[in-house]
Design a protein around this motif. Structure first.
Motif, PDB file in Angstrom:
ATOM      1  N   PHE A 124       0.829  -1.197   0.000  1.00  0.00           N
ATOM      2  CA  PHE A 124       0.000   0.000   0.000  1.00  0.00           C
ATOM      3  C   PHE A 124       0.865   1.250   0.000  1.00  0.00           C
ATOM      4  O   PHE A 124       1.803   1.375   0.792  1.00  0.00           O
ATOM      5  N   ASN A 125       0.540   2.197  -0.890  1.00  0.00           N
ATOM      6  CA  ASN A 125       1.232   3.480  -0.934  1.00  0.00           C
ATOM      7  C   ASN A 125       0.382   4.595  -0.330  1.00  0.00           C
ATOM      8  O   ASN A 125       0.734   5.173   0.690  1.00  0.00           O
ATOM      9  N   LYS A 126      -0.754   4.886  -0.953  1.00  0.00           N
ATOM     10  CA  LYS A 126      -1.608   5.946  -0.432  1.00  0.00           C
ATOM     11  C   LYS A 126      -3.013   5.805  -1.020  1.00  0.00           C
ATOM     12  O   LYS A 126      -3.219   5.190  -2.064  1.00  0.00           O
ATOM     13  N   ALA A 127      -3.965   6.402  -0.306  1.00  0.00           N
ATOM     14  CA  ALA A 127      -5.351   6.426  -0.765  1.00  0.00           C
ATOM     15  C   ALA A 127      -5.830   7.861  -0.809  1.00  0.00           C
ATOM     16  O   ALA A 127      -5.472   8.672   0.057  1.00  0.00           O
ATOM     17  N   GLY A 170       2.039  -0.544  -4.864  1.00  0.00           N
ATOM     18  CA  GLY A 170       3.303  -0.856  -5.525  1.00  0.00           C
ATOM     19  C   GLY A 170       3.741  -2.280  -5.212  1.00  0.00           C
ATOM     20  O   GLY A 170       3.022  -3.046  -4.569  1.00  0.00           O
ATOM     21  N   THR A 171       4.941  -2.618  -5.647  1.00  0.00           N
ATOM     22  CA  THR A 171       5.447  -3.982  -5.447  1.00  0.00           C
ATOM     23  C   THR A 171       6.644  -4.005  -4.503  1.00  0.00           C
ATOM     24  O   THR A 171       7.419  -4.955  -4.510  1.00  0.00           O
ATOM     25  N   ALA A 172       6.805  -2.952  -3.702  1.00  0.00           N
ATOM     26  CA  ALA A 172       7.964  -2.867  -2.813  1.00  0.00           C
ATOM     27  C   ALA A 172       7.964  -4.028  -1.818  1.00  0.00           C
ATOM     28  O   ALA A 172       7.029  -4.196  -1.052  1.00  0.00           O
ATOM     29  N   MET A 173       9.007  -4.833  -1.844  1.00  0.00           N
ATOM     30  CA  MET A 173       9.167  -5.942  -0.914  1.00  0.00           C
ATOM     31  C   MET A 173      10.603  -6.434  -1.005  1.00  0.00           C
ATOM     32  O   MET A 173      11.328  -6.147  -1.956  1.00  0.00           O
ATOM     33  N   TRP A 174      11.018  -7.163   0.013  1.00  0.00           N
ATOM     34  CA  TRP A 174      12.369  -7.711  -0.003  1.00  0.00           C
ATOM     35  C   TRP A 174      12.491  -8.734  -1.116  1.00  0.00           C
ATOM     36  O   TRP A 174      11.622  -9.570  -1.322  1.00  0.00           O
ATOM     37  N   ARG A 175      13.580  -8.655  -1.877  1.00  0.00           N
ATOM     38  CA  ARG A 175      13.807  -9.602  -2.958  1.00  0.00           C
ATOM     39  C   ARG A 175      15.243 -10.101  -2.922  1.00  0.00           C
ATOM     40  O   ARG A 175      16.177  -9.360  -2.585  1.00  0.00           O
ATOM     41  N   ASN A 176      15.421 -11.352  -3.274  1.00  0.00           N
ATOM     42  CA  ASN A 176      16.733 -11.980  -3.323  1.00  0.00           C
ATOM     43  C   ASN A 176      17.358 -11.703  -4.695  1.00  0.00           C
ATOM     44  O   ASN A 176      16.793 -12.050  -5.727  1.00  0.00           O
TER      45      ASN A 176
END
Length: 276
Positions: A124-127, A170-176
Protein backbone atom coordinates in the motif's frame (compact mmCIF):
# COMPACT_ATOMS: atom_id res chain seq x y z
CA UNK A 1 8.00 9.83 -26.50
CA UNK A 2 4.29 10.04 -27.20
CA UNK A 3 2.25 8.66 -24.35
CA UNK A 4 0.34 5.51 -25.25
CA UNK A 5 -3.20 5.28 -23.94
CA UNK A 6 -4.99 1.97 -23.77
CA UNK A 7 -8.74 2.36 -23.37
CA UNK A 8 -10.77 -0.79 -22.96
CA UNK A 9 -14.56 -0.51 -23.19
CA UNK A 10 -16.81 -1.68 -20.38
CA UNK A 11 -17.68 -4.74 -22.45
CA UNK A 12 -14.25 -6.22 -21.73
CA UNK A 13 -14.81 -9.55 -20.04
CA UNK A 14 -12.91 -11.15 -17.21
CA UNK A 15 -10.17 -13.33 -18.72
CA UNK A 16 -10.39 -15.91 -15.95
CA UNK A 17 -12.94 -15.54 -13.18
CA UNK A 18 -13.90 -18.71 -11.38
CA UNK A 19 -17.20 -18.30 -9.58
CA UNK A 20 -18.47 -20.47 -6.77
CA UNK A 21 -19.94 -23.16 -9.02
CA UNK A 22 -16.50 -23.72 -10.57
CA UNK A 23 -14.79 -24.50 -7.28
CA UNK A 24 -12.25 -27.37 -7.63
CA UNK A 25 -13.82 -29.95 -5.34
CA UNK A 26 -11.81 -33.11 -4.76
CA UNK A 27 -8.55 -31.64 -6.08
CA UNK A 28 -5.41 -31.61 -3.95
CA UNK A 29 -3.51 -28.34 -3.57
CA UNK A 30 -0.15 -27.84 -1.90
CA UNK A 31 1.41 -25.15 0.26
CA UNK A 32 4.04 -23.56 -2.02
CA UNK A 33 7.05 -23.20 0.31
CA UNK A 34 6.76 -26.06 2.81
CA UNK A 35 4.76 -29.19 3.52
CA UNK A 36 1.00 -28.70 3.59
CA UNK A 37 -1.98 -29.72 1.49
CA UNK A 38 -5.71 -29.18 1.20
CA UNK A 39 -8.48 -31.08 -0.60
CA UNK A 40 -11.99 -29.69 -0.29
CA UNK A 41 -15.05 -31.90 -0.64
CA UNK A 42 -18.72 -31.00 -0.24
CA UNK A 43 -18.92 -31.92 3.47
CA UNK A 44 -15.33 -32.38 4.63
CA UNK A 45 -11.79 -31.25 3.92
CA UNK A 46 -8.49 -33.09 4.02
CA UNK A 47 -5.97 -30.65 5.46
CA UNK A 48 -2.37 -31.75 6.01
CA UNK A 49 -3.55 -35.37 5.51
CA UNK A 50 -6.21 -35.06 8.24
CA UNK A 51 -9.87 -35.53 7.35
CA UNK A 52 -12.01 -32.85 9.04
CA UNK A 53 -15.81 -32.84 8.87
CA UNK A 54 -16.82 -29.39 7.63
CA UNK A 55 -19.76 -27.36 6.45
CA UNK A 56 -19.04 -25.85 3.04
CA UNK A 57 -21.29 -23.17 1.56
CA UNK A 58 -21.20 -20.98 -1.53
CA UNK A 59 -21.91 -17.33 -0.73
CA UNK A 60 -21.16 -14.02 -2.48
CA UNK A 61 -19.34 -15.87 -5.26
CA UNK A 62 -16.85 -17.60 -2.95
CA UNK A 63 -16.92 -20.46 -0.43
CA UNK A 64 -17.06 -20.59 3.35
CA UNK A 65 -15.71 -23.53 5.35
CA UNK A 66 -16.69 -24.10 8.98
CA UNK A 67 -15.38 -26.89 11.22
CA UNK A 68 -14.19 -27.55 14.78
CA UNK A 69 -10.84 -25.87 14.09
CA UNK A 70 -11.76 -22.62 12.40
CA UNK A 71 -14.08 -20.68 10.14
CA UNK A 72 -12.58 -19.92 6.73
CA UNK A 73 -13.37 -18.22 3.48
CA UNK A 74 -11.91 -19.91 0.40
CA UNK A 75 -11.03 -17.98 -2.77
CA UNK A 76 -9.80 -19.53 -6.02
CA UNK A 77 -8.60 -18.63 -9.50
CA UNK A 78 -6.46 -19.80 -12.41
CA UNK A 79 -3.59 -17.73 -13.79
CA UNK A 80 -1.66 -19.24 -16.68
CA UNK A 81 -0.63 -22.81 -15.90
CA UNK A 82 -1.31 -22.53 -12.16
CA UNK A 83 -4.44 -22.75 -10.05
CA UNK A 84 -4.62 -21.05 -6.66
CA UNK A 85 -6.77 -21.63 -3.59
CA UNK A 86 -6.41 -19.41 -0.53
CA UNK A 87 -7.99 -20.01 2.87
CA UNK A 88 -8.47 -17.04 5.21
CA UNK A 89 -9.41 -17.18 8.88
CA UNK A 90 -9.83 -14.55 11.58
CA UNK A 91 -6.69 -12.87 12.91
CA UNK A 92 -7.74 -9.53 14.36
CA UNK A 93 -4.88 -9.06 16.80
CA UNK A 94 -3.13 -6.45 14.63
CA UNK A 95 -5.90 -5.16 12.37
CA UNK A 96 -9.60 -5.00 13.16
CA UNK A 97 -10.48 -6.89 10.00
CA UNK A 98 -7.16 -8.60 9.28
CA UNK A 99 -7.12 -12.28 8.31
CA UNK A 100 -4.62 -15.11 8.50
CA UNK A 101 -3.88 -16.50 5.03
CA UNK A 102 -3.07 -20.10 4.10
CA UNK A 103 -2.09 -20.15 0.40
CA UNK A 104 -2.16 -23.25 -1.79
CA UNK A 105 -1.49 -23.88 -5.47
CA UNK A 106 -1.19 -26.63 -8.06
CA UNK A 107 0.30 -26.82 -11.53
CA UNK A 108 -2.36 -27.63 -14.12
CA UNK A 109 -0.06 -27.57 -17.17
CA UNK A 110 3.66 -28.34 -17.30
CA UNK A 111 5.76 -25.43 -18.50
CA UNK A 112 9.24 -26.59 -17.39
CA UNK A 113 10.37 -23.13 -16.25
CA UNK A 114 11.26 -24.07 -12.66
CA UNK A 115 8.88 -21.44 -11.28
CA UNK A 116 7.09 -21.43 -7.94
CA UNK A 117 4.35 -18.77 -8.14
CA UNK A 118 2.45 -17.25 -5.23
CA UNK A 119 -0.26 -14.63 -5.01
CA UNK A 120 1.33 -11.53 -3.51
CA UNK A 121 -0.65 -8.54 -2.24
CA UNK A 122 0.52 -5.19 -3.59
CA UNK A 123 2.16 -2.96 -1.01
CA UNK A 124 0.00 0.00 0.00
CA UNK A 125 1.23 3.48 -0.93
CA UNK A 126 -1.61 5.95 -0.43
CA UNK A 127 -5.35 6.43 -0.77
CA UNK A 128 -7.17 9.55 -1.93
CA UNK A 129 -9.80 9.13 0.78
CA UNK A 130 -11.02 6.38 3.08
CA UNK A 131 -13.66 5.73 5.70
CA UNK A 132 -12.96 5.87 9.45
CA UNK A 133 -15.37 4.79 12.14
CA UNK A 134 -15.46 4.14 15.86
CA UNK A 135 -15.09 0.48 16.83
CA UNK A 136 -16.95 -1.39 19.57
CA UNK A 137 -13.94 -1.02 21.87
CA UNK A 138 -13.91 2.75 21.43
CA UNK A 139 -11.01 2.65 19.03
CA UNK A 140 -10.96 4.32 15.61
CA UNK A 141 -10.94 1.91 12.65
CA UNK A 142 -9.36 3.23 9.46
CA UNK A 143 -10.65 1.27 6.48
CA UNK A 144 -7.41 1.48 4.54
CA UNK A 145 -4.50 -0.99 4.49
CA UNK A 146 -1.34 -0.03 6.38
CA UNK A 147 1.19 -2.35 4.75
CA UNK A 148 -0.16 -4.66 2.05
CA UNK A 149 -3.43 -4.37 0.17
CA UNK A 150 -4.56 -7.92 0.85
CA UNK A 151 -7.00 -9.68 3.16
CA UNK A 152 -4.43 -9.92 5.94
CA UNK A 153 -4.85 -6.15 6.44
CA UNK A 154 -7.92 -3.92 6.68
CA UNK A 155 -9.94 -3.46 3.47
CA UNK A 156 -10.20 -0.15 1.66
CA UNK A 157 -13.56 1.61 1.97
CA UNK A 158 -14.44 4.95 0.38
CA UNK A 159 -17.76 6.75 0.61
CA UNK A 160 -19.90 7.07 -2.51
CA UNK A 161 -19.89 10.87 -2.12
CA UNK A 162 -16.09 11.13 -2.14
CA UNK A 163 -14.57 12.95 -5.11
CA UNK A 164 -11.27 11.05 -4.83
CA UNK A 165 -11.93 7.32 -5.08
CA UNK A 166 -8.32 6.39 -5.86
CA UNK A 167 -5.76 4.12 -4.26
CA UNK A 168 -2.12 3.67 -5.24
CA UNK A 169 -0.15 0.48 -4.67
CA UNK A 170 3.30 -0.86 -5.53
CA UNK A 171 5.45 -3.98 -5.45
CA UNK A 172 7.96 -2.87 -2.81
CA UNK A 173 9.17 -5.94 -0.91
CA UNK A 174 12.37 -7.71 0.00
CA UNK A 175 13.81 -9.60 -2.96
CA UNK A 176 16.73 -11.98 -3.32
CA UNK A 177 19.16 -10.72 -5.99
CA UNK A 178 20.07 -14.30 -6.93
CA UNK A 179 16.47 -15.05 -7.96
CA UNK A 180 14.91 -14.09 -11.28
CA UNK A 181 11.49 -12.49 -10.86
CA UNK A 182 8.98 -12.27 -13.69
CA UNK A 183 7.20 -9.01 -14.53
CA UNK A 184 3.47 -8.64 -13.92
CA UNK A 185 1.00 -9.58 -16.65
CA UNK A 186 -2.14 -9.95 -14.52
CA UNK A 187 -3.61 -8.46 -11.39
CA UNK A 188 -6.12 -10.20 -9.13
CA UNK A 189 -8.79 -8.22 -7.29
CA UNK A 190 -10.95 -9.19 -4.31
CA UNK A 191 -14.03 -7.00 -4.64
CA UNK A 192 -16.34 -6.03 -1.77
CA UNK A 193 -16.13 -6.58 1.98
CA UNK A 194 -14.97 -10.20 2.32
CA UNK A 195 -14.68 -11.49 5.89
CA UNK A 196 -15.45 -14.89 7.50
CA UNK A 197 -18.43 -14.96 9.84
CA UNK A 198 -19.67 -11.60 8.56
CA UNK A 199 -20.72 -12.53 5.06
CA UNK A 200 -23.63 -10.06 5.21
CA UNK A 201 -21.15 -7.16 5.02
CA UNK A 202 -20.57 -7.99 1.36
CA UNK A 203 -24.10 -7.07 0.24
CA UNK A 204 -24.65 -4.41 2.90
CA UNK A 205 -21.72 -2.38 1.57
CA UNK A 206 -21.28 -1.22 -2.02
CA UNK A 207 -18.80 -3.00 -4.34
CA UNK A 208 -16.70 -1.58 -7.15
CA UNK A 209 -18.14 -2.06 -10.64
CA UNK A 210 -16.17 0.01 -13.16
CA UNK A 211 -12.57 0.78 -12.26
CA UNK A 212 -9.81 2.68 -14.05
CA UNK A 213 -6.30 1.23 -13.78
CA UNK A 214 -3.19 3.28 -14.53
CA UNK A 215 0.52 2.41 -14.54
CA UNK A 216 3.40 3.67 -16.63
CA UNK A 217 1.93 4.92 -19.92
CA UNK A 218 -1.12 2.66 -19.68
CA UNK A 219 -4.66 3.61 -18.63
CA UNK A 220 -7.73 1.45 -19.14
CA UNK A 221 -11.22 0.92 -17.75
CA UNK A 222 -12.49 -2.44 -16.57
CA UNK A 223 -15.83 -3.79 -15.38
CA UNK A 224 -15.67 -6.09 -12.36
CA UNK A 225 -18.16 -8.85 -11.63
CA UNK A 226 -20.25 -8.64 -8.47
CA UNK A 227 -18.41 -11.46 -6.73
CA UNK A 228 -16.11 -11.65 -3.71
CA UNK A 229 -14.00 -14.36 -5.32
CA UNK A 230 -10.62 -13.65 -6.94
CA UNK A 231 -11.05 -11.83 -10.26
CA UNK A 232 -8.15 -12.02 -12.70
CA UNK A 233 -7.50 -9.08 -15.02
CA UNK A 234 -5.03 -9.56 -17.86
CA UNK A 235 -3.04 -6.37 -18.36
CA UNK A 236 -2.81 -4.91 -21.89
CA UNK A 237 0.90 -4.25 -21.32
CA UNK A 238 3.38 -5.88 -18.95
CA UNK A 239 3.93 -4.03 -15.68
CA UNK A 240 7.49 -3.93 -14.39
CA UNK A 241 8.22 -4.87 -10.79
CA UNK A 242 10.07 -1.57 -10.36
CA UNK A 243 7.30 0.57 -11.88
CA UNK A 244 8.16 4.03 -10.57
CA UNK A 245 4.64 5.28 -9.87
CA UNK A 246 3.10 1.91 -9.08
CA UNK A 247 -0.48 1.03 -9.93
CA UNK A 248 -3.41 3.40 -9.36
CA UNK A 249 -6.97 2.11 -9.16
CA UNK A 250 -9.89 4.53 -9.37
CA UNK A 251 -13.53 3.56 -8.77
CA UNK A 252 -15.81 5.03 -11.44
CA UNK A 253 -19.04 3.13 -10.77
CA UNK A 254 -20.25 0.66 -8.17
CA UNK A 255 -22.85 -1.94 -7.17
CA UNK A 256 -25.12 -0.41 -4.53
CA UNK A 257 -25.06 -1.72 -0.96
CA UNK A 258 -28.28 -2.66 0.82
CA UNK A 259 -27.39 -0.73 3.99
CA UNK A 260 -24.25 1.40 3.66
CA UNK A 261 -22.90 3.92 1.14
CA UNK A 262 -19.30 2.78 1.47
CA UNK A 263 -17.60 1.14 -1.52
CA UNK A 264 -15.24 -1.62 -0.43
CA UNK A 265 -12.35 -3.45 -2.11
CA UNK A 266 -10.62 -6.05 0.06
CA UNK A 267 -7.40 -6.65 -1.87
CA UNK A 268 -5.29 -6.35 -5.01
CA UNK A 269 -2.75 -9.08 -5.81
CA UNK A 270 -0.30 -10.10 -8.50
CA UNK A 271 1.40 -13.41 -9.25
CA UNK A 272 4.89 -13.28 -7.75
CA UNK A 273 6.77 -15.67 -10.03
CA UNK A 274 10.41 -16.53 -9.31
CA UNK A 275 12.97 -18.96 -10.71
CA UNK A 276 16.45 -19.91 -9.54
Amino acid sequence: MKKILFVLLLSVTVIVNLLAQDFPYGVEFHYPTEYGNITIHDNYIIQDDKKIKSTIKAVNGYHTISNKNAEYIALNCIVGSWEFVSLFKKDDEKYEYGLWEIPYNREIAKNNDNVMPMLQAFSFNKAGTYVSEKGKKGNVIDFVPEEFFGLTDNPWAVNESSENKKINVGTAMWRNERINYSPIDEIIIVNGFVYPGKEKLYKENARAKTIRLSYGDVTFDYELKDTGNYQVIELPKTMRLDEKNGLTVEILDWYKGTKYKDIVISGIYYVNRSSF
